[in-house]
Design a protein around this motif. Sequence first.
Motif, short mmCIF file in Angstrom:
data_model
loop_
_atom_site.label_atom_id
_atom_site.label_comp_id
_atom_site.label_asym_id
_atom_site.label_seq_id
_atom_site.Cartn_x
_atom_site.Cartn_y
_atom_site.Cartn_z
N SER A 1 0.84 -1.20 0.00
CA SER A 1 0.00 0.00 0.00
C SER A 1 0.87 1.24 0.00
N GLY A 2 1.76 1.29 -1.00
CA GLY A 2 2.71 2.39 -1.08
C GLY A 2 2.02 3.72 -1.27
N PRO A 3 2.62 4.77 -0.75
CA PRO A 3 2.01 6.10 -0.86
C PRO A 3 1.99 6.61 -2.29
N ARG A 4 1.02 7.43 -2.57
CA ARG A 4 0.84 8.05 -3.88
C ARG A 4 1.52 9.42 -3.85
N ILE A 5 2.34 9.67 -4.87
CA ILE A 5 3.19 10.85 -4.88
C ILE A 5 2.89 11.74 -6.09
N LEU A 6 2.80 13.03 -5.84
CA LEU A 6 2.72 14.05 -6.89
C LEU A 6 4.10 14.65 -7.11
N ILE A 7 4.54 14.70 -8.36
CA ILE A 7 5.79 15.37 -8.72
C ILE A 7 5.45 16.75 -9.27
N ILE A 8 5.91 17.80 -8.61
CA ILE A 8 5.73 19.16 -9.11
C ILE A 8 7.04 19.62 -9.74
N GLY A 9 7.03 19.76 -11.05
CA GLY A 9 8.24 20.11 -11.78
C GLY A 9 8.81 18.89 -12.47
N ALA A 10 8.69 18.82 -13.79
CA ALA A 10 9.11 17.63 -14.55
C ALA A 10 10.43 17.84 -15.25
N GLY A 11 11.33 18.61 -14.63
CA GLY A 11 12.67 18.78 -15.17
C GLY A 11 13.58 17.64 -14.76
N SER A 12 14.88 17.91 -14.72
CA SER A 12 15.84 16.84 -14.43
C SER A 12 15.68 16.28 -13.03
N ARG A 13 15.44 17.14 -12.04
CA ARG A 13 15.31 16.65 -10.67
C ARG A 13 13.97 15.94 -10.47
N VAL B 1 4.81 5.59 4.79
CA VAL B 1 4.22 4.28 5.04
C VAL B 1 4.06 4.05 6.54
N SER B 2 5.07 4.41 7.32
CA SER B 2 5.03 4.18 8.77
C SER B 2 3.91 4.98 9.42
N VAL B 3 3.68 6.19 8.94
CA VAL B 3 2.61 7.03 9.49
C VAL B 3 1.25 6.55 9.00
N LYS B 4 1.17 6.29 7.69
CA LYS B 4 -0.11 5.95 7.06
C LYS B 4 -0.61 4.56 7.43
N ASN B 5 0.30 3.58 7.47
CA ASN B 5 -0.12 2.19 7.62
C ASN B 5 0.16 1.57 8.98
N HIS B 6 1.05 2.20 9.76
CA HIS B 6 1.51 1.52 10.97
C HIS B 6 1.40 2.37 12.23
N GLY B 7 0.75 3.49 12.15
CA GLY B 7 0.45 4.26 13.34
C GLY B 7 1.61 4.99 13.97
N MET B 8 2.72 5.08 13.29
CA MET B 8 3.85 5.83 13.83
C MET B 8 3.53 7.32 13.80
N THR B 9 3.93 8.04 14.82
CA THR B 9 3.70 9.48 14.82
C THR B 9 4.59 10.15 13.79
N ASP C 1 -0.63 11.24 -1.21
CA ASP C 1 -0.14 11.29 0.17
C ASP C 1 1.01 12.26 0.34
N GLY C 2 1.81 12.40 -0.70
CA GLY C 2 3.00 13.23 -0.59
C GLY C 2 3.31 13.97 -1.87
N VAL C 3 4.17 14.97 -1.75
CA VAL C 3 4.52 15.84 -2.87
C VAL C 3 6.03 16.02 -2.92
N PHE C 4 6.59 15.92 -4.10
CA PHE C 4 7.99 16.28 -4.34
C PHE C 4 7.99 17.62 -5.08
N GLY D 1 6.47 3.22 -3.50
CA GLY D 1 5.63 4.37 -3.76
C GLY D 1 5.14 4.39 -5.19
N VAL D 2 4.12 5.17 -5.43
CA VAL D 2 3.51 5.27 -6.76
C VAL D 2 3.57 6.73 -7.22
N VAL D 3 4.19 6.96 -8.34
CA VAL D 3 4.13 8.29 -8.94
C VAL D 3 2.74 8.42 -9.54
N ALA D 4 1.88 9.16 -8.85
CA ALA D 4 0.46 9.18 -9.19
C ALA D 4 0.06 10.37 -10.05
#
Length: 535
Positions: A14-26, A467-475, A101-104, A40-43
């Motif tokens: 159940s990997g997190p879904r990621i948004l990439i902002i900026g499609a350059g080299s980085r 993943v630890s926060v989303k799936n396993h209750g870690m703070t 879930d997350g953003v780069f 993770g999934v580049v969503a």
Amino acid sequence: MSTNSALTTSEFLSGPRILIIGAGSRGNAYARAIKDSTNGVVAAVAEPVDFKREALGRKYIWADTSPSEGQHFRDWKDFLYWEVDRRKSVEDGNNTVEGVDGVFVCTLDESHAEIITGLAPLNLHILSEKPLATTLQDCVDIYGSLLPKEGAPSSIFAIGHVLRYSPHNMLLRRLLLEDEVIGETMSIEHTEPVGWWHFSHSYVRGNWRKESKTAPSLLTKSCHDIDLLLWLLCSPPPGSDQPPHLPSFLTSTGSLVHFKRSRKPALAAGSTNCLSCPAERDCIYSAKQIYHEQHLMKGNTQWPIKIIDPEIEDCLNDSGLKAAEDRLFERLREDYDAKTPSEEVDSRPWFGRCVYESGNDVCDNQMVTMTWEDDPLPTDQASDVETRHKGRGAKTASFHMVAFTEKICERRSRIYGTKGEIEADSKTIKVYDFATKQTKTHHPHQAGGGHGGGDDGLATQFVKAIVSVKNHGMTVEEAQRVHIGCSPEEIIRSHAMVFAAEDARKGRRVVDWRDWWAEQVEARLRKRSMPVGRV
């Protein structure tokens, strides 16, 4: 950051879904790292340039199909409006597409502050490419936007200080702080060899050539080197609750030494573009030689060619070498003169421009020296003298960023301790023991990807944290500490150190760190009614 923070296969599902902002080299580098090294999934991707957006999307998101709703956006604001509407629809009980879930954040440096502060209310986990921002005020504003109004933080934040996450540097830190193979560290000499043609590409002709439009090269190129030194000498070892050993003072010297009109060869005369310059064949900085002969003719259409024109790869594959050459030379012929509006000149790179006529002003050679004084723990925190002084003795660090090197970004360091000496070169770590008079050579795993495996290492730790926060209750606080290994306080400290070094260089003075911090950072934090701490 724990090096034993791996999750099992089942835990990593159940990997997190990621948004990439900026499609350059980085953006592409992190998308590849997510795909190759994490679950993770580049969503989704947000990118204003159609070709870049479609290229990243096809490679990592929708493949040969058409993009679905929520997979592509023209910019971060487009995503923000969509996400706000999506959440409202969910609250109204409607079925809707899944969010992220997350953003780069992989856009140009000067845009980071607006994007991160704009997205902060969404409480998404964020990883920003380095540097955090191009001004100290923007760094403080970002820091403030990420702090919870009350209670514990609700989202993870990481910075692209990828040097912390390479196998080489993780081993180096363990040898120094945990194994104590050379005793107490007395001094570090650390060099970033940028590379002669790499510097001309990025910091003379490229996006980062003018401080007024981006930032000093010490920030845009070497902020993670300063962070590395603070990670080794200032931050406490893993598992320790000791406060950081803060530097006492610092100084810096440097300037633009070579890439300026006074160094222009006489034969070049009034030429401003390599393709029409009589000195081109004898100039090592010839754009024709660097981009055409050293890269395109050898089949390389990735960096740096893709930076000049991201469509050259498709052109080569679809129409052949001659068409790709024509397209490259068309870009390299682009030039400007006195009649060109300054806004147009400053708005883009000019990769065929003479390196001695590029209007660049960032340092191509700079030194930074940081000095620590004895700062033992107070007696109420440790009773015996050895514990009070351990890791908190007087020491120095010198950093050299230099353009004129054969090696490209292959850092090298010498570290001097009370019981031995270390020589590190990004590939091996040699430890000389004073007592045995023997040298032991370590060969850290040479991971793939950029920065000696640091790109993949950081992406992996960021995904693990989510993943630890989303799936396993870690703070969030625990995930930040265990997986990211770098707090927001450390992020702003290392960036502030760069700005302090620039104040020292420009003012030709020695900067007292504590005084500078109080005047330049704590004052800004107080205006935002934020805690100042010992960051």
